[in-house]
Design an enzyme around this catalytic site. Structure first.
Site, PDB file in Angstrom:
ATOM      1  N   CYS A   1       0.818  -1.221   0.000  1.00 11.65           N
ATOM      2  CA  CYS A   1       0.000   0.000   0.000  1.00 11.65           C
ATOM      3  C   CYS A   1       0.852   1.271   0.000  1.00 11.65           C
ATOM      4  O   CYS A   1       0.333   2.370  -0.187  1.00 11.65           O
ATOM      5  CB  CYS A   1      -0.928   0.005   1.201  1.00 11.65           C
ATOM      6  SG  CYS A   1      -1.896  -1.489   1.340  1.00 11.65           S
TER       7      CYS A   1
ATOM      8  N   HIS B   1      -2.713   6.770   3.419  1.00  8.16           N
ATOM      9  CA  HIS B   1      -3.265   5.547   2.840  1.00  8.16           C
ATOM     10  C   HIS B   1      -4.622   5.285   3.499  1.00  8.16           C
ATOM     11  O   HIS B   1      -4.763   5.368   4.714  1.00  8.16           O
ATOM     12  CB  HIS B   1      -2.294   4.395   3.086  1.00  8.16           C
ATOM     13  CG  HIS B   1      -2.883   3.061   2.809  1.00  8.16           C
ATOM     14  ND1 HIS B   1      -3.612   2.801   1.668  1.00  8.16           N
ATOM     15  CD2 HIS B   1      -2.889   1.901   3.530  1.00  8.16           C
ATOM     16  CE1 HIS B   1      -4.023   1.547   1.695  1.00  8.16           C
ATOM     17  NE2 HIS B   1      -3.602   0.984   2.808  1.00  8.16           N
TER      18      HIS B   1
ATOM     19  N   ASN C   1     -10.249  -0.113   1.329  1.00  9.96           N
ATOM     20  CA  ASN C   1      -8.792  -0.073   1.171  1.00  9.96           C
ATOM     21  C   ASN C   1      -8.444  -0.547  -0.241  1.00  9.96           C
ATOM     22  O   ASN C   1      -8.637  -1.718  -0.568  1.00  9.96           O
ATOM     23  CB  ASN C   1      -8.164  -0.991   2.232  1.00  9.96           C
ATOM     24  CG  ASN C   1      -6.646  -1.032   2.165  1.00  9.96           C
ATOM     25  OD1 ASN C   1      -6.047  -0.600   1.174  1.00  9.96           O
ATOM     26  ND2 ASN C   1      -6.031  -1.557   3.202  1.00  9.96           N
TER      27      ASN C   1
HETATM   28  O1  UT7 Z   1      -3.248  -1.572   3.903  1.00 12.35           O
HETATM   29  C1  UT7 Z   1      -2.891  -2.160   5.105  1.00 12.35           C
HETATM   30  C2  UT7 Z   1      -3.907  -3.199   5.329  1.00 12.35           C
HETATM   31  N1  UT7 Z   1      -4.401  -3.500   6.570  1.00 12.35           N
HETATM   32  C3  UT7 Z   1      -4.840  -2.703   7.561  1.00 12.35           C
HETATM   33  O2  UT7 Z   1      -4.699  -1.528   7.609  1.00 12.35           O
HETATM   34  C4  UT7 Z   1      -5.551  -3.406   8.648  1.00 12.35           C
HETATM   35  C5  UT7 Z   1      -5.194  -2.924  10.030  1.00 12.35           C
HETATM   36  N2  UT7 Z   1      -6.041  -3.572  11.005  1.00 12.35           N
HETATM   37  C6  UT7 Z   1      -7.321  -3.239  11.196  1.00 12.35           C
HETATM   38  O3  UT7 Z   1      -7.827  -2.337  10.568  1.00 12.35           O
HETATM   39  C7  UT7 Z   1      -8.094  -3.961  12.256  1.00 12.35           C
HETATM   40  O4  UT7 Z   1      -7.229  -4.820  12.986  1.00 12.35           O
HETATM   41  C8  UT7 Z   1      -9.287  -4.803  11.694  1.00 12.35           C
HETATM   42  C9  UT7 Z   1     -10.358  -3.858  11.152  1.00 12.35           C
HETATM   43  C10 UT7 Z   1      -8.810  -5.715  10.572  1.00 12.35           C
HETATM   44  C11 UT7 Z   1      -9.892  -5.646  12.793  1.00 12.35           C
HETATM   45  O5  UT7 Z   1     -10.331  -4.834  13.852  1.00 12.35           O
HETATM   46  P1  UT7 Z   1      -9.941  -5.216  15.341  1.00 12.35           P
HETATM   47  O6  UT7 Z   1     -10.595  -4.223  16.220  1.00 12.35           O
HETATM   48  O7  UT7 Z   1      -8.451  -5.297  15.395  1.00 12.35           O
HETATM   49  O8  UT7 Z   1     -10.641  -6.613  15.507  1.00 12.35           O
HETATM   50  P2  UT7 Z   1      -9.994  -8.012  15.891  1.00 12.35           P
HETATM   51  O9  UT7 Z   1      -9.138  -8.508  14.774  1.00 12.35           O
HETATM   52  O10 UT7 Z   1      -9.375  -7.896  17.240  1.00 12.35           O
HETATM   53  O11 UT7 Z   1     -11.266  -8.931  15.973  1.00 12.35           O
HETATM   54  C12 UT7 Z   1     -12.257  -8.730  16.958  1.00 12.35           C
HETATM   55  C13 UT7 Z   1     -13.366  -9.745  16.737  1.00 12.35           C
HETATM   56  C14 UT7 Z   1     -12.886 -11.180  16.528  1.00 12.35           C
HETATM   57  O12 UT7 Z   1     -13.790 -12.018  17.155  1.00 12.35           O
HETATM   58  P3  UT7 Z   1     -13.420 -12.780  18.526  1.00 12.35           P
HETATM   59  O13 UT7 Z   1     -12.217 -13.592  18.181  1.00 12.35           O
HETATM   60  O14 UT7 Z   1     -13.125 -11.651  19.486  1.00 12.35           O
HETATM   61  O15 UT7 Z   1     -14.660 -13.541  18.834  1.00 12.35           O
HETATM   62  C15 UT7 Z   1     -13.004 -11.372  15.032  1.00 12.35           C
HETATM   63  O16 UT7 Z   1     -13.221 -12.723  14.694  1.00 12.35           O
HETATM   64  O17 UT7 Z   1     -14.097  -9.402  15.545  1.00 12.35           O
HETATM   65  C16 UT7 Z   1     -14.221 -10.564  14.720  1.00 12.35           C
HETATM   66  N3  UT7 Z   1     -14.303 -10.149  13.330  1.00 12.35           N
HETATM   67  C17 UT7 Z   1     -15.458  -9.809  12.731  1.00 12.35           C
HETATM   68  N4  UT7 Z   1     -16.714  -9.761  13.187  1.00 12.35           N
HETATM   69  C18 UT7 Z   1     -17.669  -9.360  12.329  1.00 12.35           C
HETATM   70  C19 UT7 Z   1     -13.294 -10.021  12.448  1.00 12.35           C
HETATM   71  N5  UT7 Z   1     -13.777  -9.605  11.265  1.00 12.35           N
HETATM   72  C20 UT7 Z   1     -15.112  -9.467  11.424  1.00 12.35           C
HETATM   73  C21 UT7 Z   1     -16.152  -9.065  10.564  1.00 12.35           C
HETATM   74  N6  UT7 Z   1     -17.398  -9.008  11.056  1.00 12.35           N
HETATM   75  N7  UT7 Z   1     -15.930  -8.711   9.280  1.00 12.35           N
END
Ligand code: UT7
Length: 350
Positions: free
Chosen positions: A135, A275, A304
């Site tokens: 990115c 980004h 993104n």
């Molecule tokens: O260009 C660079 C690319 N990447 C990025 O910039 C990504 C950077 N990271 C992020 O933006 C965030 O980490 C995410 C948006 C990807 C995730 O948010 P988070 O607050 O870090 O959530 P998490 O990964 O800690 O997940 C929390 C919960 C999990 O459930 P459990 O294990 O707590 O039961 C996930 O399984 O949310 C769950 N989860 C979802 N729930 C509903 C993950 N994806 C989803 C979803 N819908 N799409």
């Protein structure tokens, strides 16, 4: 030493330092962008994986993204954006000397996406190659273009960030499929007075973080096989939390360093185009930099789009009048590699 440099050194116009001599400045003379018509909303995604509009908006700020139809490839979006940027710069494709495409989703592993673009737009005299910096690709490409123009190697460089991430997203993985979209943005880099246009850049990488955002299979490390396809290893794999923590640090560090290099302060900046990965990330970086209202965001509309996100936002800001001549602008990116970097510009498109 090329004659042009020898003459400039002899006449005292430029000084030879440990850095390569710079003859002139380089500016962005035109921008363009292209996104597919098809919109995929969070409500559409609710029907595909176990997710909700509420979760996606709260965690990412994304409401919808664009998805290319089956017959559209990355170079199609890149070419559309490129032609719009050339038109904006008042140029034809025949005048382009070099095309650099930043992408992680080239049409083919080889030839480069830039070569497909070169053929599609008819840039007959242009050299062409791709940059793979995740990115951060557009920031890398603009910085490289600045150097090549500033040192007199080329007069007109087309820099494109283009992706069809929908082709490498695992549509069964809710952790990633809600985040990404397709699109392209382009900029034409041309010479200008020293001290105008692109002022400074910083580019960084940390390959020890390669496993947090990766497509494991399809390269020489894990060539395509029935097993890799069955294990879904040709899709994006991301560890969201480590990437999130890295991203905030990277945006703050790259912005602060590039401003320091240019002898500027954060108060001097009119607009920062980061980004577009996640609204929460953008807001946190804005807070840490102490400029809550200077970070541009359109992530709600496009998600993104990796290397395309900064040039799409740049084109939107320029055409929408958010960016004005004379403004001090920072472009800042982070992504797979890990890579990160920033560029500071005095916006003088006219
Ligand atoms: O260009 C660079 C690319 N990447 C990025 O910039 C990504 C950077 N990271 C992020 O933006 C965030 O980490 C995410 C948006 C990807 C995730 O948010 P988070 O607050 O870090 O959530 P998490 O990964 O800690 O997940 C929390 C919960 C999990 O459930 P459990 O294990 O707590 O039961 C996930 O399984 O949310 C769950 N989860 C979802 N729930 C509903 C993950 N994806 C989803 C979803 N819908 N799409």
């Amino acid at each position: 030493m090329p004659n042009v440099f020898r003459q400039a050194v002899l006449t005292g116009e430029i000084a030879l330092t440990t850095k390569a001599p710079v003859l002139r400045g380089a500016r962005i003379a035109g921008t363009g962008s292209a996104v597919p018509d098809r919109i995929l909303t969070n409500f559409d995604l609710e029907k595909m994986v176990d997710t909700s509009d509420e979760w996606i908006v709260e965690r990412t700020g994304i409401r919808e993204r664009r998805i290319a139809s089956e017959d559209v490839v990355t170079s199609d979006l890149a070419s559309q954006a490129a032609l719009r940027a050339l038109d904006d710069a008042g140029m034809t494709a025949e005048e382009v000397d070099l095309i650099i495409v930043a992408t992680v989703t080239p049409d083919t592993i080889f030839p480069s996406c830039a070569c497909w673009v070169q053929a599609k737009i008819g840039a007959k005299k242009a050299a062409a190659f791709d940059i793979s910096a995740g990115c951060t690709g557009f920031v890398y490409a603009v910085s490289l273009a600045w150097g090549l123009v500033a040192q007199g190697a080329y007069d007109s460089i087309l820099v494109v960030g283009a992706e069809t991430l929908s082709r490498i997203v695992d549509w069964e993985d809710r952790n990633t499929c809600v985040l990404f979209g397709d699109g392209a943005g382009a900029a034409v880099v041309k010479p200008c007075e020293l001290g105008e246009g692109i002022l400074e850049y910083v580019l960084k990488s940390d390959g020890t973080g390669s496993d947090v955002l990766i497509i494991p299979a399809g390269g020489s490390g894990m060539p395509a096989s029935h097993e890799t396809v069955e294990s879904r290893l040709h899709y994006i794999k991301m560890k969201g939390n480590p990437v999130y923590r890295f991203a905030v640090r990277a945006m703050v560090e790259a912005t602060s360093e590039v401003l320091e290099k240019a002898n500027l302060k954060i108060e001097d900046v009119d607009l920062i185009i980061p980004h577009q990965a996640n609204q929460r990330l953008i807001e946190l970086a804005a807070e840490r930099l102490g400029v809550p209202d200077k970070l541009y965001s359109n992530v709600a509309k496009f998600g993104n789009t990796s290397a395309a996100s900064i040039p799409i936002a740049l084109d939107e800001a320029a055409r929408g009048g958010v960016l004005k001549n004379g403004d001090t602008l920072v472009l800042v990116g982070f992504g797979a590699g890990l890579t990160w970097g920033g560029a500071v510009l005095k916006w003088n498109k006219e």
